[in-house]
Design an enzyme around this catalytic site. Structure first.
Site, short mmCIF file in Angstrom:
data_model
loop_
_atom_site.label_atom_id
_atom_site.label_comp_id
_atom_site.label_asym_id
_atom_site.label_seq_id
_atom_site.Cartn_x
_atom_site.Cartn_y
_atom_site.Cartn_z
N ARG A 38 0.83 -1.22 0.00
CA ARG A 38 0.00 0.00 0.00
C ARG A 38 0.86 1.26 0.00
O ARG A 38 0.46 2.29 -0.56
CB ARG A 38 -0.93 0.00 1.21
CG ARG A 38 -2.14 -0.90 1.01
CD ARG A 38 -3.06 -0.88 2.21
NE ARG A 38 -4.37 -1.42 1.88
CZ ARG A 38 -5.34 -1.59 2.76
NH1 ARG A 38 -5.16 -1.25 4.03
NH2 ARG A 38 -6.51 -2.08 2.40
N LYS A 198 -18.31 -16.79 3.70
CA LYS A 198 -19.76 -16.68 3.87
C LYS A 198 -20.45 -16.11 2.65
O LYS A 198 -20.04 -15.09 2.12
CB LYS A 198 -20.06 -15.78 5.08
CG LYS A 198 -19.70 -16.45 6.40
CD LYS A 198 -19.62 -15.46 7.53
CE LYS A 198 -20.99 -15.18 8.10
NZ LYS A 198 -20.92 -14.11 9.13
N GLY A 351 -7.64 -7.67 0.10
CA GLY A 351 -7.85 -8.48 1.30
C GLY A 351 -7.15 -9.83 1.19
O GLY A 351 -6.04 -9.91 0.69
N GLY A 374 -12.38 -4.49 1.68
CA GLY A 374 -13.77 -4.03 1.75
C GLY A 374 -14.10 -3.08 0.61
O GLY A 374 -15.20 -3.09 0.06
C1 3PG Z 1 -8.76 -1.86 5.21
O1 3PG Z 1 -7.63 -2.33 5.37
O2 3PG Z 1 -9.78 -2.57 5.10
C2 3PG Z 1 -8.89 -0.37 5.08
O3 3PG Z 1 -7.69 0.26 5.38
C3 3PG Z 1 -10.02 0.16 5.94
O4 3PG Z 1 -9.78 -0.16 7.28
P1 3PG Z 1 -11.03 -0.48 8.21
O5 3PG Z 1 -11.65 -1.76 7.69
O6 3PG Z 1 -10.48 -0.62 9.60
O7 3PG Z 1 -11.99 0.68 8.07
MG MG Z 2 -11.36 -3.49 6.31
#
Ligand code: 3PG
Ligand code: MG
Length: 394
Positions: A38, A198, A351, A374
């Protein structure tokens, strides 16, 4: 993208507040940065601003601290960024307040200041207007390049855009361009590989993607709910009983639209949900009662692979097995290897899927690995992202 970008405004000599997503994984023991992708992905925007002689004020959250907490300090990030840029990165002790305002005002052209963790202040996540105004006071212009946090309406992502001219940075632009092209105007055949634990987390994405793809490959934990809908024994696997009807409807919709929906034909089952559990491959109609589905089997790997080799655009979101346990990562690893070798546009949702691809050293072989977990899910669901909506229209 329909939004103004950093190239559409004058940044020379200006104080530019840049929201980045420096929420990087830290080693739990040493607090060393475990993965700096990142940070590296934010470099084009930061370097451009330095080149244009802007005064660069970076801000980010790290983790989910409740108030000030030195374990969530961005200091290690300042160090890494300084190495990557080959120049000093000053670190502020806070992200708002008179001291920080002085530091921001004292910046010379081309200098870089990183503010301390935004989430030391509860007002950040509450999108508190006074806090957003305090951030805005530091700068003349706002650039949002935090794709990973663009699905959050927080003070530093959405709120601050009300008080400063707000545009997108290069990372946000790249993420939206690559994923937007895939969803709106893909080279076909277009396939999506969807996994994850899920089905309830993924229904909105399944619905949105089903309207666009030629082929949908479903595996991972959520496949169990589909298998249940097909009246198969699923053992002790997590089945979301209230989503069995939804799975049924999704299969009917796919059939009606002539979209090929591929589910596992064979699976790896284990007697316990743990690393080292006794395991074997069975056909999906032979899952033993009391056992857990842990991964896709070799026939499924072959048929998924064959489908993907025919595709020109592939989106992948969600591991295909219990990737945390070494015995059950073969499905995920095999499909990652297939994607690394195909002549297609390959897009990896952020993710855990991105982590798997990075751990295997295959990130460079993909067209795009999203920096948002997310956030990429929200995008693939076709939902508006508040931090992007807030930017100036082109
Ligand atoms: C993440 O890694 O999902 C983003 O940086 C957002 O972080 P958060 O899910 O804690 O809002
Ligand atoms: Mg997150």
């Amino acid at each position: 993208m329909g939004k103004k970008s950093i190239k559409d405004i004058n940044v020379s000599g200006k104080r530019v507040l840049v929201r980045v997503d420096f929420n990087v994984p830290l080693d739990p023991k040493t607090r060393a940065i475990a993965d700096d992708i990142r940070i590296r992905e934010s470099l084009p925007t930061i370097k451009y601003l330095i080149d244009k002689k802007a005064k660069v004020i970076l801000c980010s959250h790290l983790g989910r601290p409740k108030g000030r907490d030195k374990d969530s300090s961005l200091a290690p990030v300042a160090q890494r960024l300084s190495q990557l840029l080959g120049r000093d990165v000053a670190m502020a002790d806070d992200c708002i307040g008179p001291e920080v305002e002085k530091q921001a005002a004292a910046l010379k052209e081309g200098q870089v200041l990183l503010l301390e963790n935004l989430r030391y202040h509860a007002e950040e996540e509450k999108n508190d207007p006074a806090f957003a105004r305090s951030l805005a006071r530091l700068a003349d212009v706002f650039v949002n390049d935090a794709f990973g946090t663009a699905h959050r309406a927080h003070a530093s992502t959405e709120g601050v855009s009300r008080y400063l001219p707000a545009v997108a940075g290069f990372l946000i632009q790249k993420e939206l361009d690559v994923m937007g092209k895939a969803l709106d105007n893909p080279d076909r055949p277009f396939a999506a590989v969807l996994g994850g634990a899920k089905i309830s987390d993924k229904i909105a994405m399944l619905e949105n993607i089903l309207a666009k793809v030629d082929c949908l490959l479903v595996a991972g934990g959520m496949a169990a709910t589909f298998l249940k809908a097909m009246k198969h024994e699923t053992g002790k696997s997590l089945v979301e009983n209230d989503k069995v009807d939804t799975a049924q409807q999704l299969m009917q919709k796919a059939a009606a639209r002539k979209i090929r929906l591929l589910l596992p034909q064979d699976v790896v089952v284990a007697d316990k949900f743990e690393a080292g559990a006794i395991n074997r491959v069975v056909s999906v109609d032979k899952v033993p009662a009391g056992w857990y589905i842990m991964d896709i089997g070799p026939k499924t790997i072959d048929s998924f692979g064959a489908e993907l080799r025919k595709s020109r655009t592939i989106i992948w979101n969600g591991p295909l097995g219990v990737f945390e346990f070494p015995e059950f990562r073969k499905g995920t690893e095999s499909i990652a290897s297939v994607l690394a070798g195909v002549k297609a546009t390959t897009i990896i949702g952020g993710g855990s899927t991105a982590e798997a691809v990075q751990e295997m050293g295959l990130a460079d072989k993909m067209t795009h690995v999203s920096t948002g977990g997310g956030a990429s899910l929200t995008f693939l669901e076709g939902k508006p992202m508040p931090a992007i909506v807030a930017l100036l229209d082109k």
